[in-house]
Each structure stands twice: as C-alpha cells, then as structure tokens.
Design a protein around this motif. Sequence first.
Motif, PDB file in Angstrom:
ATOM      1  N   LYS A  12      48.631  42.998  39.947  1.00  0.00           N
ATOM      2  CA  LYS A  12      47.629  42.317  39.137  1.00  0.00           C
ATOM      3  C   LYS A  12      47.701  42.840  37.706  1.00  0.00           C
ATOM      4  N   ARG A  17      46.343  37.806  36.046  1.00  0.00           N
ATOM      5  CA  ARG A  17      47.355  37.069  36.790  1.00  0.00           C
ATOM      6  C   ARG A  17      47.899  37.951  37.910  1.00  0.00           C
ATOM      7  N   TYR A  19      51.006  38.660  40.641  1.00  0.00           N
ATOM      8  CA  TYR A  19      52.448  38.439  40.762  1.00  0.00           C
ATOM      9  C   TYR A  19      52.939  38.952  42.107  1.00  0.00           C
ATOM     10  N   THR A  25      57.098  35.309  42.146  1.00  0.00           N
ATOM     11  CA  THR A  25      56.320  34.181  41.625  1.00  0.00           C
ATOM     12  C   THR A  25      54.883  34.615  41.380  1.00  0.00           C
ATOM     13  N   TYR A  26      54.232  33.915  40.459  1.00  0.00           N
ATOM     14  CA  TYR A  26      52.818  34.156  40.231  1.00  0.00           C
ATOM     15  C   TYR A  26      52.019  33.408  41.295  1.00  0.00           C
TER      16      TYR A  26
END
Length: 203
Positions: A12, A17, A19, A25-26
């Motif tokens: 984080k 966001r 990941y 990938t997010y």
Amino acid sequence: MAAKTGDIVIKKYANRRLYNTGTSTYVTLEDLAEMVKRNEDFTVQDAKTGEDITHSVLTQIIFELENKDGQNMLPIPFLRQLIAYYGDQMQVVLPTFLEQSMSAFAKEQERMREQLSAAFGKSPIDMMNISAPVKLVEEQVRRNTEMLQHAMRMFTPFPLSKTAGAAEVDETPAAESAKKDTGLDELKEQIAAMQRKLDSLDK
C-alpha cells in the motif's frame, strides 16, 4: 488452489493505491475482498516502512462492505457490545472466542447451504419451510454462548464474592410463593383498571 499465508504480498502506497506484487498489477479493496472469498491469503504491507497493515486493511474492507446498501451483516446491538468490550478485561478473551466461533460456523456453512437449497429450491410452500436451517443457526448460537461462558470461567476461575453488607436473597419456598402472590395481585389490579376504563367508555 488457495495461496498460503504470506505467499501474496500487497503493498500500500502513500497515495492509498494497492499493488499486488504477485500479479504486478494495481488492485482495489473490492479485488482484495474477492481474493478473501476465493480463500487466497495475503499480507498487506506499507510500501515505505514494510509494516504489516493487513488488520487495518481488512477492517477497511468490512467498513466498505457494511456501507453498501443491503449488505449489512453486523447488527447494531453486536456493534455496541463489541465497542463496549474495548478496554474491558474481557477484551483478552473475546478475539479467541470470535475466531473459534467463526471457524465453527465456517465448518457448518456447507451443511447450511445444502439445507437452505433444499428449503428454497422447490415450491413456494417448501420455501416457507426453513425450520431446519433456523434450528442449525440456533444450535450454533447455543454452542457459541457455551464457549464464551467457558472462556469467562477460565478467565475468572474464582466466583465473585458477595458485596459486604449486601442483603441475602431469600430463596425459600415461602419467599417464592410470596413473589408469585405479588405478581398475581399486580395482574389482577391491571385487569381491574382496564375494566374500569372500559366501563367509563360505555357510559
């Protein structure tokens, strides 16, 4: 196949966001919720410090789900009781109790689903016959209550002594009879009062 604990690391970042280092990938909180439902275990780490923040992220997922229309699973009385236990001596026992309760419930869920499917998968009349699943839930609640009582006895092995100077409770047959007589007299008085009101309306 479900991943083992720690196999998937979610990082984080400061911009909130998330990941997934396994898929590069997010992801979103909804994605993590789906991973939980698929029994994919993961650990969430702060991207800067490496601190394990899995607990706070899972709590955030529950918060998000509870705020969706029609998805509330935590009753208000339960939430009130849960809040009240913070800082209480029972806070030591409660996490283990909740974990064991959910584990026991999870073991029974397939049986519950089969019985619910049998109850709701036929005619409209059959859909009303849900006594079996309800009894199963009631049995689980009874077991959970017994588990909590056992945990409380282990946490407080010695019975609480009566407060000094407190009046002894009279449990003799005569006292029990007096209690019943008092309750009967009160009921008779209530009935008489209702009759008086009815009589006054007829006049």
